[in-house]
Write an enzyme that holds these catalytic residues in place. Structure first.
Site, short mmCIF file in Angstrom:
data_model
loop_
_atom_site.label_atom_id
_atom_site.label_comp_id
_atom_site.label_asym_id
_atom_site.label_seq_id
_atom_site.Cartn_x
_atom_site.Cartn_y
_atom_site.Cartn_z
N THR A 150 -0.08 -8.22 -3.86
CA THR A 150 0.58 -7.43 -2.75
C THR A 150 1.03 -6.19 -3.15
O THR A 150 1.27 -6.08 -4.04
CB THR A 150 1.72 -8.49 -2.11
OG1 THR A 150 1.18 -9.70 -1.65
CG2 THR A 150 2.57 -7.91 -1.12
N ASP A 181 5.41 -13.72 3.97
CA ASP A 181 6.50 -13.03 4.31
C ASP A 181 6.36 -11.57 4.34
O ASP A 181 7.46 -11.02 5.03
CB ASP A 181 7.45 -13.33 2.79
CG ASP A 181 6.56 -12.86 1.58
OD1 ASP A 181 5.49 -13.15 1.42
OD2 ASP A 181 7.16 -12.04 0.78
N GLY A 202 5.10 -12.34 -4.20
CA GLY A 202 5.35 -13.46 -4.78
C GLY A 202 5.02 -14.50 -3.88
O GLY A 202 4.41 -14.36 -2.86
#
Ligand code: ASP
Length: 287
Positions: A150, A181, A202
């Protein structure tokens, strides 16, 4: 007194593949400079984080944009979010398949102002209407190697405004339709001039459950914690749920924190004194 500018970026937390750091390091450097140049020219932190993240999306070596990892059906589904700390405006896109730069689409959602989060085909139609580049799915590399990767950026501009952006292909092999998220305000992205700007990377499900990015800001605002302490404590809360990852954050004074509890995290920053650091293999490479 005017604040001095600062920027931090990440290219994901997880196991850093030493064999490929030759590609990732220059991409981090390009993205960092793209963002910093804007700040130095007196541009906004929003423009800086959008430019840095778009550069990382285009690099093709992170799990975002061109280099995104496929879901369980072998398809690319991208998430991205952006937030303006001055106004608390935010925008995101989720599970999009044909937008070249999801961070630009997230920005359009934010600027348009009617909604905060658009998903799937509706998000793609909106992006097309706003003049963004829609590409064929053959554009993507379908990176099957990286579980992580990411990308994100946080920045403080000379006017004292904070901004954050995060973009991802999500977790490799995820169920189709899964949203992590990264595009969710307060989880993988958050900015508030009164505290800090945060971009996370993460285990997305655990970042969602622990509301990681807002947690950092809330600890600063309501408990008076420093950025470093709040960042570490918020990450420790994720770890208690069994989650791994990291975050980058900058506060309204230009201080930077980049904690992680995974094996490594691609990260880079230029602090308020102009000092540059790029970590592409978990040795401090450049000063
Ligand atoms: N947090 C991202 C997600 O769950 C993945 C990552 O940062 O590696 O979609």
């Amino acid at each position: 007194m005017k604040s001095r500018c600062a920027i931090a970026i990440h290219g994901g937390a997880g196991k850093i593949r030493r064999a490929t750091t030759r590609l990732e390091r220059p991409a981090l450097e390009r993205a960092l400079q793209a963002g910093y140049r804007i700040l130095q020219d007196g541009g906004s932190s929003l423009d800086a984080v959008a430019a840095a993240v778009a550069t990382l999306e285009d690099a093709g070596v992170f799990n975002a944009g061109r280099g995104a990892a496929p879901n369980g059906d072998g398809e690319i589904e991208l998430d991205a979010g952006i937030m303006d700390g001055a106004t608390l405006r935010a925008g995101g896109v989720a599970a999009v398949r044909r937008i070249r730069n999801p961070v630009a689409a997230a920005r359009e959602v934010m600027e348009h102002g009617r909604h905060v989060l658009l998903a799937g085909a509706g998000a793609e139609r909106f992006a097309r209407q706003r003049g963004l580049k829609i590409i064929s799915t053959s554009y993507f590399h379908r990176n099957k190697v990286s579980k992580y990767g990411t990308v994100g950026a946080v920045a403080l501009d000379r006017a004292g405004n904070l901004a954050a952006a995060t973009s991802t292909g999500g977790i490799a092999g995820k169920l189709p339709g899964r949203v992590g998220d990264s595009p969710i305000v307060g989880a993988g992205v958050y900015a508030d001039n009164a505290a800090c700007a945060v971009s996370g990377t993460g285990d997305g499900e655990l970042f969602l459950r622990s509301v990681l990015a807002f947690n950092v800001a809330a600890r600063m605002r309501y408990r008076g914690e420093s950025l470093a302490r709040a960042g570490a404590a918020a990450l420790a809360q994720v770890a208690r749920l069994g989650g791994r990852g990291g975050l980058i954050a900058v506060d309204c004074g230009g201080r930077i924190a980049m904690p992680f509890n995974s094996e490594g995290m691609y990260r880079a920053c230029i602090d308020r004194r102009g000092r540059c650091m790029i970590v592409a293999n978990d040795e401090h490479v450049s000063a």
